[in-house]
Design a protein around this motif. Sequence first.
Motif, PDB file in Angstrom:
ATOM      1  N   LYS A  50       0.843  -1.206   0.000  1.00 47.81           N
ATOM      2  CA  LYS A  50       0.000   0.000   0.000  1.00 47.81           C
ATOM      3  C   LYS A  50       0.878   1.255   0.000  1.00 47.81           C
ATOM      4  O   LYS A  50       0.613   2.208  -0.734  1.00 47.81           O
ATOM      5  CB  LYS A  50      -0.931  -0.014   1.207  1.00 47.81           C
ATOM      6  CG  LYS A  50      -1.899   1.162   1.256  1.00 47.81           C
ATOM      7  CD  LYS A  50      -2.855   1.010   2.414  1.00 47.81           C
ATOM      8  CE  LYS A  50      -3.832   2.105   2.624  1.00 47.81           C
ATOM      9  NZ  LYS A  50      -3.947   3.199   1.796  1.00 47.81           N
ATOM     10  N   GLU A  53       2.340   1.804  -3.427  1.00 49.59           N
ATOM     11  CA  GLU A  53       1.414   2.394  -4.382  1.00 49.59           C
ATOM     12  C   GLU A  53       1.203   3.878  -4.108  1.00 49.59           C
ATOM     13  O   GLU A  53       1.149   4.680  -5.036  1.00 49.59           O
ATOM     14  CB  GLU A  53       0.074   1.669  -4.396  1.00 49.59           C
ATOM     15  CG  GLU A  53      -0.816   2.275  -5.478  1.00 49.59           C
ATOM     16  CD  GLU A  53      -1.889   1.380  -5.983  1.00 49.59           C
ATOM     17  OE1 GLU A  53      -2.168   1.457  -7.186  1.00 49.59           O
ATOM     18  OE2 GLU A  53      -2.454   0.627  -5.192  1.00 49.59           O
ATOM     19  N   GLU A  54       1.105   4.251  -2.850  1.00 47.81           N
ATOM     20  CA  GLU A  54       0.953   5.665  -2.518  1.00 47.81           C
ATOM     21  C   GLU A  54       2.152   6.469  -3.015  1.00 47.81           C
ATOM     22  O   GLU A  54       1.991   7.557  -3.573  1.00 47.81           O
ATOM     23  CB  GLU A  54       0.759   5.840  -1.009  1.00 47.81           C
ATOM     24  CG  GLU A  54      -0.579   5.334  -0.532  1.00 47.81           C
ATOM     25  CD  GLU A  54      -0.693   5.222   0.977  1.00 47.81           C
ATOM     26  OE1 GLU A  54       0.310   5.487   1.690  1.00 47.81           O
ATOM     27  OE2 GLU A  54      -1.781   4.861   1.451  1.00 47.81           O
ATOM     28  N   ARG A  58       2.200   9.360  -5.997  1.00 47.66           N
ATOM     29  CA  ARG A  58       2.815  10.681  -5.775  1.00 47.66           C
ATOM     30  C   ARG A  58       3.884  10.971  -6.812  1.00 47.66           C
ATOM     31  O   ARG A  58       3.925  12.057  -7.407  1.00 47.66           O
ATOM     32  CB  ARG A  58       3.398  10.763  -4.366  1.00 47.66           C
ATOM     33  CG  ARG A  58       3.996  12.137  -4.056  1.00 47.66           C
ATOM     34  CD  ARG A  58       4.402  12.291  -2.615  1.00 47.66           C
ATOM     35  NE  ARG A  58       5.252  11.250  -2.093  1.00 47.66           N
ATOM     36  CZ  ARG A  58       6.584  11.245  -2.200  1.00 47.66           C
ATOM     37  NH1 ARG A  58       7.211  12.223  -2.809  1.00 47.66           N
ATOM     38  NH2 ARG A  58       7.293  10.269  -1.680  1.00 47.66           N
ATOM     39  N   GLU A 106      -9.273   4.545  -1.769  1.00 49.04           N
ATOM     40  CA  GLU A 106      -8.330   5.656  -1.746  1.00 49.04           C
ATOM     41  C   GLU A 106      -7.258   5.505  -2.829  1.00 49.04           C
ATOM     42  O   GLU A 106      -6.936   6.438  -3.542  1.00 49.04           O
ATOM     43  CB  GLU A 106      -7.678   5.725  -0.363  1.00 49.04           C
ATOM     44  CG  GLU A 106      -6.670   6.826  -0.215  1.00 49.04           C
ATOM     45  CD  GLU A 106      -6.024   6.773   1.163  1.00 49.04           C
ATOM     46  OE1 GLU A 106      -4.794   6.847   1.214  1.00 49.04           O
ATOM     47  OE2 GLU A 106      -6.746   6.674   2.167  1.00 49.04           O
ATOM     48  N   VAL A 107      -6.714   4.308  -2.949  1.00 51.13           N
ATOM     49  CA  VAL A 107      -5.673   4.061  -3.942  1.00 51.13           C
ATOM     50  C   VAL A 107      -6.259   4.104  -5.337  1.00 51.13           C
ATOM     51  O   VAL A 107      -5.696   4.707  -6.248  1.00 51.13           O
ATOM     52  CB  VAL A 107      -4.975   2.714  -3.641  1.00 51.13           C
ATOM     53  CG1 VAL A 107      -4.091   2.296  -4.795  1.00 51.13           C
ATOM     54  CG2 VAL A 107      -4.162   2.831  -2.369  1.00 51.13           C
ATOM     55  N   GLY A 110      -6.646   7.537  -6.555  1.00 55.49           N
ATOM     56  CA  GLY A 110      -5.385   8.132  -7.003  1.00 55.49           C
ATOM     57  C   GLY A 110      -5.070   7.754  -8.433  1.00 55.49           C
ATOM     58  O   GLY A 110      -4.708   8.614  -9.246  1.00 55.49           O
TER      59      GLY A 110
END
Length: 183
Positions: A50, A53-54, A58, A106-107, A110
Amino acid sequence: MAVDREHVLKEAAGLLTRKATAGMDEIAKAAGISRATLHRHFAGRDALIKALEELGIRQFTEALDAARLDEDDAVSALRRLITASEPVAGFLAFLYTENQLFEGEEVNDGWARLDARIHALFRRGQEEGDLRIDLTPVWLTEALYGLIGAGAWAVHEGRVARRDLDHSIAELLLGGIRRSMEK
C-alpha cells in the motif's frame, strides 16, 4: 540511526520489480535494514505494498506536473510526459504489472485521477487532429503504461540503453497513433 522511509520503499520497489515474490527478509536486506526494522515501519507485506502504491501515485503525479500537459500541442506534451516518467519508469512498471495487489477506494481514486489526466491529453490530441480517433483515450493510456513498463524492463535487463528509452517509447507510440494526413 533514522530509517529513510522513501529509501526503503524505493529499494523494495526495485527488488519487487525484479522479483515479485520476494519476502520481507529479502526486502529488508535490499534496503539495508533488519527485518525487525522493516516491520516497525510496515506491519506486513500488505502495508508495504500500500505504501509503495501511494509513493508511486505521488511520483507519477509529480511526473505529470513536470510534463506540463496543458502547454503546447498534445504531441509535445506527450513527449514531455514520457521524458518526465523515465526516472520512475521501473517503479511504474512494477505498479502497473502488479495492480491486482492493490485494493481500496483511496488508492483507486489516485490512479483514477492520474488516468483522467492522461485520457484528457490523448482526447485533446484527437481533437487537435493529431491523433487517431479510432483508438480510445483509455486504450492509448494503457498502451503508454505498457510501453513505459516494457521499456523499463528492457533497460533493467540491459537490452536497451537508458538514453534511448524516451525516444524509443515516443516514436513507437506516436508512430502507431498519429493520424495520417493522407486522404
